[in-house]
Design a protein around this motif. Structure first.
Motif, PDB file in Angstrom:
ATOM      1  N   ALA A   1       0.815  -1.167  -0.145  1.00 47.17           N
ATOM      2  CA  ALA A   1       0.099  -0.094   0.021  1.00 47.17           C
ATOM      3  C   ALA A   1       0.731   1.343   0.135  1.00 47.17           C
ATOM      4  O   ALA A   1       0.631   2.184  -0.714  1.00 47.17           O
ATOM      5  N   GLU A   2       2.017   1.252   0.566  1.00 47.35           N
ATOM      6  CA  GLU A   2       2.884   2.626   0.959  1.00 47.35           C
ATOM      7  C   GLU A   2       3.504   2.840  -0.279  1.00 47.35           C
ATOM      8  O   GLU A   2       3.862   3.719  -0.594  1.00 47.35           O
ATOM      9  N   HIS A   3       3.797   1.787  -1.248  1.00 49.96           N
ATOM     10  CA  HIS A   3       4.679   1.760  -2.312  1.00 49.96           C
ATOM     11  C   HIS A   3       3.704   1.655  -3.545  1.00 49.96           C
ATOM     12  O   HIS A   3       4.562   1.496  -4.906  1.00 49.96           O
ATOM     13  N   GLU A   4       2.498   1.691  -3.436  1.00 46.65           N
ATOM     14  CA  GLU A   4       1.543   1.438  -4.679  1.00 46.65           C
ATOM     15  C   GLU A   4       1.608   0.535  -5.447  1.00 46.65           C
ATOM     16  O   GLU A   4       1.875   0.577  -6.679  1.00 46.65           O
ATOM     17  N   HIS A   5       1.792  -0.862  -4.792  1.00 47.49           N
ATOM     18  CA  HIS A   5       1.978  -2.020  -5.866  1.00 47.49           C
ATOM     19  C   HIS A   5       0.732  -2.777  -5.291  1.00 47.49           C
ATOM     20  O   HIS A   5       0.121  -2.839  -4.411  1.00 47.49           O
TER      21      HIS A   5
ATOM     22  N   HIS B   1      -6.811  -0.377  -0.493  1.00 47.99           N
ATOM     23  CA  HIS B   1      -5.621  -0.532  -1.305  1.00 47.99           C
ATOM     24  C   HIS B   1      -4.640  -1.457  -0.053  1.00 47.99           C
ATOM     25  O   HIS B   1      -4.837  -0.959   1.129  1.00 47.99           O
ATOM     26  N   PRO B   2      -3.833  -2.286  -0.586  1.00 45.31           N
ATOM     27  CA  PRO B   2      -3.648  -2.525  -1.670  1.00 45.31           C
ATOM     28  C   PRO B   2      -4.407  -3.459  -2.639  1.00 45.31           C
ATOM     29  O   PRO B   2      -4.996  -4.171  -2.087  1.00 45.31           O
TER      30      PRO B   2
ATOM     31  N   GLU C   1      -6.044  -0.394 -10.292  1.00 43.89           N
ATOM     32  CA  GLU C   1      -5.330   1.012  -9.812  1.00 43.89           C
ATOM     33  C   GLU C   1      -6.227   1.673  -8.882  1.00 43.89           C
ATOM     34  O   GLU C   1      -5.603   2.196  -8.030  1.00 43.89           O
ATOM     35  N   ARG C   2      -7.439   1.474  -8.717  1.00 46.49           N
ATOM     36  CA  ARG C   2      -8.497   2.123  -7.968  1.00 46.49           C
ATOM     37  C   ARG C   2      -8.590   1.445  -6.527  1.00 46.49           C
ATOM     38  O   ARG C   2      -8.957   1.902  -5.562  1.00 46.49           O
TER      39      ARG C   2
END
Length: 122
Positions: free
Chosen positions: A45-49, A69-70, A101-102
């Motif tokens: 979640a922190e690194h948008e994976h 997320h994620p 992505e959402r």
């Protein structure tokens, strides 16, 4: 889309995903093998994976926390290799890219892919 491959899947998924245009990293390159699922989810979640896994616990974590997320991609197959189900995974990723992505859970087996939007409603 950036993908974090869980420890329960082969590191070979990283190269397979990269060859199809997806940025990917295996958890073994980031954290310890004995890290909790919650830690892996926090990092993703922190690194948008988006998390790629065969473990059902990640969906349970998202349901319990009501987080968006994620996103999680679950492979539901007897053989979890790119050679066995990779084409199906790539096709599903391309089709569900915007939703992932959402915030979504994408469950993929040999026959179909099922998408659920996050957060889960009560």
């Amino acid at each position: 889309m950036k993908i974090l491959v869980d420890m329960n899947l082969s590191p070979g998924w990283v190269n397979y995903l990269a060859a199809s245009g997806f940025e990917a990293v295996h958890w073994s390159a980031i954290g310890r093998g004995n890290e909790s699922d919650a830690e892996l989810m926090r990092w993703a979640a922190e690194h948008e994976h988006v998390v790629l896994t065969a473990d059902l616990d990640f969906s349970a974590i998202l349901a319990a926390t009501q987080r968006q997320h994620p996103s999680v991609i679950q492979i539901r197959a007897d053989v979890l290799t790119p050679a066995a189900i990779g084409e199906r995974v790539i096709a599903a990723l391309r089709q569900a890219r915007d939703e992932l992505e959402r915030g979504a859970i994408l469950s993929i087996d040999a026959e179909r892919a099922r998408l659920r939007i996050l957060p889960f409603s009560a």
